[in-house]
Design a protein around this motif. Structure first.
Motif, mmCIF file in Angstrom:
data_model
loop_
_atom_site.group_PDB
_atom_site.id
_atom_site.type_symbol
_atom_site.label_atom_id
_atom_site.label_comp_id
_atom_site.label_asym_id
_atom_site.label_seq_id
_atom_site.Cartn_x
_atom_site.Cartn_y
_atom_site.Cartn_z
ATOM 1 N N SER A 104 40.633 17.130 -19.204
ATOM 2 C CA SER A 104 41.524 17.181 -20.372
ATOM 3 C C SER A 104 41.104 16.173 -21.433
ATOM 4 C CB SER A 104 42.971 16.907 -19.935
ATOM 5 O OG SER A 104 43.072 15.621 -19.351
ATOM 6 N N ASP A 105 40.258 15.221 -21.044
ATOM 7 C CA ASP A 105 39.791 14.186 -21.959
ATOM 8 C C ASP A 105 38.432 14.532 -22.567
ATOM 9 O OD1 ASP A 105 39.953 11.698 -23.252
ATOM 10 O OD2 ASP A 105 38.789 10.723 -21.685
ATOM 11 N N ALA A 106 37.871 15.685 -22.222
ATOM 12 C CA ALA A 106 36.577 16.105 -22.768
ATOM 13 C C ALA A 106 36.786 16.844 -24.079
ATOM 14 C CB ALA A 106 35.848 16.987 -21.767
ATOM 15 N N GLN A 107 35.722 16.949 -24.876
ATOM 16 C CA GLN A 107 35.776 17.666 -26.149
ATOM 17 C C GLN A 107 34.732 18.781 -26.143
ATOM 18 O OE1 GLN A 107 35.678 15.099 -29.684
ATOM 19 N NE2 GLN A 107 36.097 13.354 -28.364
ATOM 20 N N LEU A 108 35.163 19.965 -26.549
ATOM 21 C CA LEU A 108 34.261 21.106 -26.661
ATOM 22 C C LEU A 108 34.185 21.536 -28.119
ATOM 23 C CD1 LEU A 108 35.343 23.335 -23.616
ATOM 24 C CD2 LEU A 108 33.605 21.536 -23.692
ATOM 25 N N GLY A 109 32.975 21.687 -28.632
ATOM 26 C CA GLY A 109 32.785 22.085 -30.009
ATOM 27 C C GLY A 109 32.935 23.579 -30.210
#
Length: 212
Positions: A104-109
């Protein structure tokens, strides 16, 4: 039940077919159309529209809520298509297989794709139109740049960086904090124990650049 979001897949090759399979197992998406320049004219197949990439603007007029994802494995061609279409990031879906784990703390472009069995750890960043392939691991605080590709069963240890357009081969490893330069390749099974510069191909354990 919420409405399924229409999704247009660009590409009918191997990678595109994998993305179509992901769409089919995602209850929140429906496959609206498939486009590829191997089609010269729009045609219906089993009720699904197939056509050239030039049909995208008209498809978006018909379904303004549609999102897109580029199902092309070649990093440079994926970038060329994104530049050719010139669409806003918001028009692209980040597509994650239900069998992947994304913190939940990751970022997806925009337009990023995460395949089955992949793991994206806390604080990790996966850039626009990047691919994290089946069984790959992008550990905490690691970065996968725009248009990069992390191949099946490859591992980016904590804080490793794969810069724009770079390709990490199947089963390859970047140890913590190591950087793979822009548009470089780390060959299958290789292990990067130190930073690798832009525009090279490196192989072996430890990975060394091939002579040009």
């Amino acid at each position: 039940m919420p409405l399924r979001r229409p999704l247009i897949v660009i590409g009918v090759g191997g990678h595109g077919r994998v993305l179509m399979d992901i769409v089919r197992v995602r209850p929140d998406f429906r496959l609206a159309a498939v486009v590829d320049d191997r089609f010269t004219e729009p045609e219906l197949r089993g009720g699904l529209l197939y056509g050239p990439i030039s049909t995208v603007p008209s498809l978006l007029l018909d379904e303004p809520d549609a999102e897109l994802v580029i199902g092309i494995g070649d990093n440079r061609i994926r970038r060329q298509i994104a530049e050719r279409l010139g669409l806003a990031d918001e028009q692209y879906a980040a597509l994650v297989h239900p069998g992947a784990y994304v913190s939940s703390d990751a970022q997806l472009g925009a337009g990023a794709v995460v395949m089955p069995g992949a793991v994206i750890g806390p604080g990790a960043v996966v850039g626009a139109h990047a691919i994290v392939n089946s069984g790959a691991v992008v550990e905490h605080d690691a970065v996968v740049g725009d248009f990069a590709h992390v191949s099946p069963n490859a591992t980016l240890a904590g804080g490793a960086v794969v810069e724009e357009g770079a390709h990490v081969g199947s089963g390859a490893v970047l140890i913590p904090g190591v950087r793979l330069g822009r548009w470089s390749v780390l060959g299958a099974g290789g292990t990067a124990i130190r930073d690798l510069p832009d525009g090279i191909t490196a192989v072996g354990v430890p990975a060394v650049a091939l002579a040009r």
